[in-house]
Design a protein around this motif. Structure first.
Motif, PDB file in Angstrom:
ATOM      1  N   MET A  24       0.834  -1.200   0.000  1.00  0.00           N
ATOM      2  CA  MET A  24       0.000   0.000   0.000  1.00  0.00           C
ATOM      3  C   MET A  24       0.874   1.258   0.000  1.00  0.00           C
ATOM      4  O   MET A  24       0.627   2.217  -0.703  1.00  0.00           O
ATOM      5  CB  MET A  24      -0.927  -0.006   1.212  1.00  0.00           C
ATOM      6  CG  MET A  24      -1.861   1.190   1.256  1.00  0.00           C
ATOM      7  SD  MET A  24      -3.010   1.067   2.651  1.00  0.00           S
ATOM      8  CE  MET A  24      -3.946   2.590   2.393  1.00  0.00           C
ATOM      9  N   PHE A  25       1.918   1.243   0.822  1.00  0.00           N
ATOM     10  CA  PHE A  25       2.865   2.354   0.882  1.00  0.00           C
ATOM     11  C   PHE A  25       4.253   1.848   0.505  1.00  0.00           C
ATOM     12  O   PHE A  25       4.636   0.734   0.854  1.00  0.00           O
ATOM     13  CB  PHE A  25       2.916   2.957   2.290  1.00  0.00           C
ATOM     14  CG  PHE A  25       1.620   3.578   2.740  1.00  0.00           C
ATOM     15  CD1 PHE A  25       1.253   4.833   2.289  1.00  0.00           C
ATOM     16  CD2 PHE A  25       0.785   2.895   3.606  1.00  0.00           C
ATOM     17  CE1 PHE A  25       0.069   5.406   2.706  1.00  0.00           C
ATOM     18  CE2 PHE A  25      -0.402   3.454   4.028  1.00  0.00           C
ATOM     19  CZ  PHE A  25      -0.764   4.716   3.567  1.00  0.00           C
ATOM     20  N   ASP A  26       4.995   2.680  -0.225  1.00  0.00           N
ATOM     21  CA  ASP A  26       6.365   2.328  -0.573  1.00  0.00           C
ATOM     22  C   ASP A  26       7.274   2.527   0.636  1.00  0.00           C
ATOM     23  O   ASP A  26       7.073   3.438   1.437  1.00  0.00           O
ATOM     24  CB  ASP A  26       6.855   3.198  -1.733  1.00  0.00           C
ATOM     25  CG  ASP A  26       6.091   2.913  -3.018  1.00  0.00           C
ATOM     26  OD1 ASP A  26       5.628   1.769  -3.174  1.00  0.00           O
ATOM     27  OD2 ASP A  26       5.956   3.841  -3.847  1.00  0.00           O
ATOM     28  N   SER A  27       8.283   1.657   0.755  1.00  0.00           N
ATOM     29  CA  SER A  27       9.244   1.773   1.851  1.00  0.00           C
ATOM     30  C   SER A  27      10.051   3.058   1.707  1.00  0.00           C
ATOM     31  O   SER A  27      10.231   3.587   0.608  1.00  0.00           O
ATOM     32  CB  SER A  27      10.182   0.562   1.873  1.00  0.00           C
ATOM     33  OG  SER A  27       9.454  -0.620   2.093  1.00  0.00           O
ATOM     34  N   VAL A  28      10.536   3.548   2.832  1.00  0.00           N
ATOM     35  CA  VAL A  28      11.319   4.786   2.843  1.00  0.00           C
ATOM     36  C   VAL A  28      12.803   4.450   2.896  1.00  0.00           C
ATOM     37  O   VAL A  28      13.255   3.746   3.799  1.00  0.00           O
ATOM     38  CB  VAL A  28      10.940   5.670   4.053  1.00  0.00           C
ATOM     39  CG1 VAL A  28      11.836   6.894   4.109  1.00  0.00           C
ATOM     40  CG2 VAL A  28       9.479   6.075   3.964  1.00  0.00           C
ATOM     41  N   ASP A  29      13.569   4.920   1.912  1.00  0.00           N
ATOM     42  CA  ASP A  29      15.023   4.770   1.912  1.00  0.00           C
ATOM     43  C   ASP A  29      15.601   5.935   2.698  1.00  0.00           C
ATOM     44  O   ASP A  29      15.608   7.079   2.234  1.00  0.00           O
ATOM     45  CB  ASP A  29      15.550   4.768   0.488  1.00  0.00           C
ATOM     46  CG  ASP A  29      17.025   4.427   0.420  1.00  0.00           C
ATOM     47  OD1 ASP A  29      17.730   4.659   1.419  1.00  0.00           O
ATOM     48  OD2 ASP A  29      17.481   3.934  -0.626  1.00  0.00           O
TER      49      ASP A  29
ATOM     50  N   ASP B 269      14.822  -0.907   3.854  1.00  0.00           N
ATOM     51  CA  ASP B 269      14.348   0.477   3.913  1.00  0.00           C
ATOM     52  C   ASP B 269      13.382   0.649   5.075  1.00  0.00           C
ATOM     53  O   ASP B 269      12.761  -0.301   5.554  1.00  0.00           O
ATOM     54  CB  ASP B 269      13.638   0.857   2.607  1.00  0.00           C
ATOM     55  CG  ASP B 269      14.623   0.997   1.447  1.00  0.00           C
ATOM     56  OD1 ASP B 269      15.807   1.214   1.720  1.00  0.00           O
ATOM     57  OD2 ASP B 269      14.180   0.891   0.288  1.00  0.00           O
ATOM     58  N   MET B 270      13.233   1.896   5.525  1.00  0.00           N
ATOM     59  CA  MET B 270      12.316   2.214   6.618  1.00  0.00           C
ATOM     60  C   MET B 270      10.865   2.096   6.162  1.00  0.00           C
ATOM     61  O   MET B 270      10.554   2.302   4.993  1.00  0.00           O
ATOM     62  CB  MET B 270      12.569   3.637   7.115  1.00  0.00           C
ATOM     63  CG  MET B 270      13.899   3.852   7.772  1.00  0.00           C
ATOM     64  SD  MET B 270      13.957   3.047   9.381  1.00  0.00           S
ATOM     65  CE  MET B 270      15.667   3.369   9.815  1.00  0.00           C
ATOM     66  N   HIS B 271       9.986   1.776   7.115  1.00  0.00           N
ATOM     67  CA  HIS B 271       8.561   1.772   6.811  1.00  0.00           C
ATOM     68  C   HIS B 271       8.135   3.195   6.456  1.00  0.00           C
ATOM     69  O   HIS B 271       8.563   4.154   7.098  1.00  0.00           O
ATOM     70  CB  HIS B 271       7.761   1.275   8.018  1.00  0.00           C
ATOM     71  CG  HIS B 271       6.337   0.960   7.695  1.00  0.00           C
ATOM     72  ND1 HIS B 271       5.374   1.941   7.594  1.00  0.00           N
ATOM     73  CD2 HIS B 271       5.717  -0.223   7.444  1.00  0.00           C
ATOM     74  CE1 HIS B 271       4.216   1.381   7.297  1.00  0.00           C
ATOM     75  NE2 HIS B 271       4.394   0.074   7.190  1.00  0.00           N
TER      76      HIS B 271
END
Length: 240
Positions: free
Chosen positions: A1-6, A153-155
């Motif tokens: 649903m949401f892309d991971s945060v680099d 990667d971060m949530h």
């Protein structure tokens, strides 16, 4: 649903906002043919508890795209509730690529790099788990050289999740908004059966506001937690 945060990409964006001249040199080439004894020495340097705050880099051979000021690192740590601590406290594993990049830098700059620091979630300084750590070497004058980033990667919602505990102001705003919402939802729950008045709403709001402050203070003191802006370099404050 949401892309991971680099988190590395977020750090670049923060740094780029502070840079007016973006004529940056190319990224250094990776070198993987290191001798076993040199790699062992590098690993020991990562584990030692040194306080070196500078390394002798050759400025003509630096990749300026990998240079960050402490204020830029501080912002990313506060926004995503991370720690910036010495690698001697890091309990995760170092990938071979990180060791190779350190050795490549040492050969390129004819120096032995020490005083490493790492950006990572607090639990990585307690247990072994890969979750987006970033390895830095100090350059002096509060500047750090980014060596390698690995892990997951971060949530994408991590920044939102920890926004209330970013600072005292953020927590105050969160408590106020939640108290207002609870007061609105409680508007029709008047026990005498009458429509709630303005005074009734004010009483409900104040009661809710004070109750939430009391619970949060009790929980914060009991668990030893602190705000992100105060504990991003702390070795002792609890954080989750």
């Amino acid at each position: 649903m949401f892309d991971s945060v680099d988190i590395k990409e977020k750090l670049f964006k923060i740094r780029d906002k502070d840079i007016t001249n973006k004529n940056l040199s190319k990224w250094i080439e990776e070198i993987f043919d290191d001798l076993a004894d040199k790699r062992s020495t590098i690993h020991n340097n990562l584990l030692e508890e040194g306080e070196r705050n500078t390394n002798c880099f050759n400025i003509t051979k630096l990749d300026f795209n990998a240079v960050f000021h402490i204020n830029q690192i501080r912002k990313i740590c506060i926004d995503y509730r991370l720690r910036f601590l010495g690698t001697s406290l890091f309990k995760g594993d170092y990938p071979p690529e990180a060791i190779s990049k350190i050795r490549a830098l040492e050969l390129k700059h004819n120096t032995s790099i020490k005083g490493f620091k790492i950006v990572a979630p607090y639990h990585l300084f307690k247990i072994k788990k890969a979750d987006d750590p970033i390895l830095f070497a100090p350059m002096g004058n509060d500047y750090y050289y980014l060596i390698h980033k690995w892990g997951n990667d971060m949530h994408p919602l991590r920044k939102t999740k920890y926004w209330p505990v970013k600072s005292v102001l953020n927590l105050g705003l969160t408590i106020t908004v939640l108290s207002v919402l609870i007061t609105i939802f409680s508007y029709n729950f008047n026990f005498d059966g009458k429509q709630g008045s303005i005074s009734y709403l004010i009483v409900i709001f104040l009661f809710t506001f004070k109750s939430m402050i009391g619970v949060i203070l009790f929980y914060g003191v009991a668990s030893g937690k602190n705000f992100s802006e105060y504990c991003w370099q702390s070795k002792y404050d609890k954080i989750s």
